[in-house]
Design an enzyme around this catalytic site. Structure first.
Site, PDB file in Angstrom:
ATOM      1  N   LYS A 169       1.145  -1.396  -0.046  1.00 27.68           N
ATOM      2  CA  LYS A 169       0.176   0.011  -0.060  1.00 27.68           C
ATOM      3  C   LYS A 169       1.164   1.196   0.462  1.00 27.68           C
ATOM      4  O   LYS A 169       1.906   1.212   0.557  1.00 27.68           O
ATOM      5  CB  LYS A 169      -1.132   0.393   1.170  1.00 27.68           C
ATOM      6  CG  LYS A 169      -2.424  -1.162   1.035  1.00 27.68           C
ATOM      7  CD  LYS A 169      -3.083  -0.748   1.722  1.00 27.68           C
ATOM      8  CE  LYS A 169      -4.459  -1.094   1.255  1.00 27.68           C
ATOM      9  NZ  LYS A 169      -5.283  -1.824   2.470  1.00 27.68           N
ATOM     10  N   ARG A 189      -4.298  -9.888   4.567  1.00 26.01           N
ATOM     11  CA  ARG A 189      -4.676  -9.594   3.270  1.00 26.01           C
ATOM     12  C   ARG A 189      -3.602  -9.755   2.299  1.00 26.01           C
ATOM     13  O   ARG A 189      -2.901  -8.342   2.617  1.00 26.01           O
ATOM     14  CB  ARG A 189      -6.042  -9.284   3.027  1.00 26.01           C
ATOM     15  CG  ARG A 189      -6.114  -8.707   1.039  1.00 26.01           C
ATOM     16  CD  ARG A 189      -7.229  -7.855   0.582  1.00 26.01           C
ATOM     17  NE  ARG A 189      -7.787  -8.160  -0.086  1.00 26.01           N
ATOM     18  CZ  ARG A 189      -7.240  -7.728  -0.989  1.00 26.01           C
ATOM     19  NH1 ARG A 189      -6.260  -6.379  -1.034  1.00 26.01           N
ATOM     20  NH2 ARG A 189      -8.009  -7.613  -2.101  1.00 26.01           N
TER      21      ARG A 189
HETATM   22  C1  9MG Z   1     -10.008  -4.792  -1.512  1.00 23.41           C
HETATM   23  N1  9MG Z   1      -9.006  -4.822  -0.402  1.00 23.41           N
HETATM   24  C2  9MG Z   1      -7.895  -3.978  -0.851  1.00 23.41           C
HETATM   25  N2  9MG Z   1      -7.510  -3.228   1.035  1.00 23.41           N
HETATM   26  C3  9MG Z   1      -8.499  -3.980   1.662  1.00 23.41           C
HETATM   27  C4  9MG Z   1      -7.993  -4.133   2.868  1.00 23.41           C
HETATM   28  O1  9MG Z   1      -7.181  -3.922   3.666  1.00 23.41           O
HETATM   29  N3  9MG Z   1      -8.878  -5.485   3.470  1.00 23.41           N
HETATM   30  C5  9MG Z   1      -9.912  -5.496   2.830  1.00 23.41           C
HETATM   31  N4  9MG Z   1     -10.761  -6.432   3.603  1.00 23.41           N
HETATM   32  N5  9MG Z   1     -10.592  -5.630   1.575  1.00 23.41           N
HETATM   33  C6  9MG Z   1      -9.333  -4.380   0.476  1.00 23.41           C
END
Ligand code: 9MG
Length: 273
Positions: A220, A254
């Site tokens: 990110k 994730r």
């Molecule tokens: C789709 N997406 C992109 N970043 C995310 C995050 O941090 N959490 C979740 N649940 N979905 C995300």
């Protein structure tokens, strides 16, 4: 404790890895490398071989600045990939905020809905309640197109906690059992680097809700802010954040880089023995 994901019961006695499959032409972090159906299917299969417990398929980019796509476009991107993953053997999550897409995705075999809007769209709560799928309720302030333009909070930790508590209550009232619910502070969604770090330092205020907490830091822009590196060079920073998230109480990570993050989990587990 288990997470009920349709036909799957996923034990929560160790951290889980959710591998990202973006079926979008403009996803910030992988440059749309998996946009075509066959590449997306092959990528999902590779993520499972690498150790993913859940695969998260998304047909609409939610990166800062992204514009929405039509329901039809989202369906056209996601459904062929789901149809090609019938024998994956792991729960498939679909990253969507649209009840129409949720419904079709669940019919096509998805076992989890990852909703960056926390089931706030009309009909979303009912759609998920009527299935046996799991759901990730995420906090976000604003819309992807503009959410990073000067986000402001008086108390980011309290605001995110109150929002998620409220969405969990709404989900339970709609008939979604707690064993199907995951919560997520939504790092990077209408939050500055300082907001994100504060949320991470106080992640225990979410884990005290006794629900699995998902953390998504992978590649990110906050990591770009810290390191000065572009998305494709943020693996070391992503791994550092994975470790800090585990230490802070996250249960599901994730990530794009499943194989590498699996080693982070192994080291963290060994340390805690
Ligand atoms: C789709 N997406 C992109 N970043 C995310 C995050 O941090 N959490 C979740 N649940 N979905 C995300």
């Amino acid at each position: 404790m288990v997470l009920r994901c349709g036909k799957y019961s996923v034990p929560l006695d160790r951290p889980l890895l959710m591998g990202v499959v973006n079926v979008t032409p403009d996803s910030f972090s992988d440059g749309g490398r998996f946009f075509d159906k066959d590449s997306a299917i092959r990528h999902a299969e590779q993520l499972v071989r690498d150790g993913a417990d859940i695969v998260d398929v998304g047909g609409e980019s939610s990166r800062p600045g992204a514009l929405p796509v039509s329901v039809q476009e989202e369906l056209d991107r996601v459904l062929p990939v789901l149809n090609g993953l019938k024998d994956l053997g792991k729960p498939i999550s679909v990253d969507t905020r649209r009840p129409e897409v949720m419904q079709e995705a669940l019919k096509a075999g998805a076992s989890m809905i990852n909703d960056i809007d926390a089931l706030q769209a009309p009909g979303a709560l009912e759609t998920v309640a009527a299935s046996g799928c799991a759901v990730c309720l995420m906090h976000k302030k604003g819309e992807p197109e503009t959410m990073q333009q000067a986000p402001h909070y008086d108390d980011v930790v309290a605001e995110v906690r109150v929002f998620l508590k409220n969405r969990v209550e709404k989900a339970e009232q709609a008939g979604i059992g707690r064993e199907r619910i995951v919560i997520d502070p939504g790092f990077g969604f209408g939050k500055t680097l300082e907001h994100n770090l504060k949320l991470l330092r106080h992640l225990s205020s979410l884990s005290s809700m006794k629900l699995p907490v998902l953390a998504g830091w992978s590649r990110k822009s906050s990591l770009g802010k810290i390191t000065g590196r572009p998305a494709e060079e943020r693996l070391p920073a992503s791994l550092a954040m994975a470790l800090l998230s585990l230490q802070a109480g996250a249960t599901i990570l994730r990530v794009h880089d499943v194989r590498e993050t699996r080693d982070v989990i192994a080291v963290w587990q060994e340390y805690g023995k």
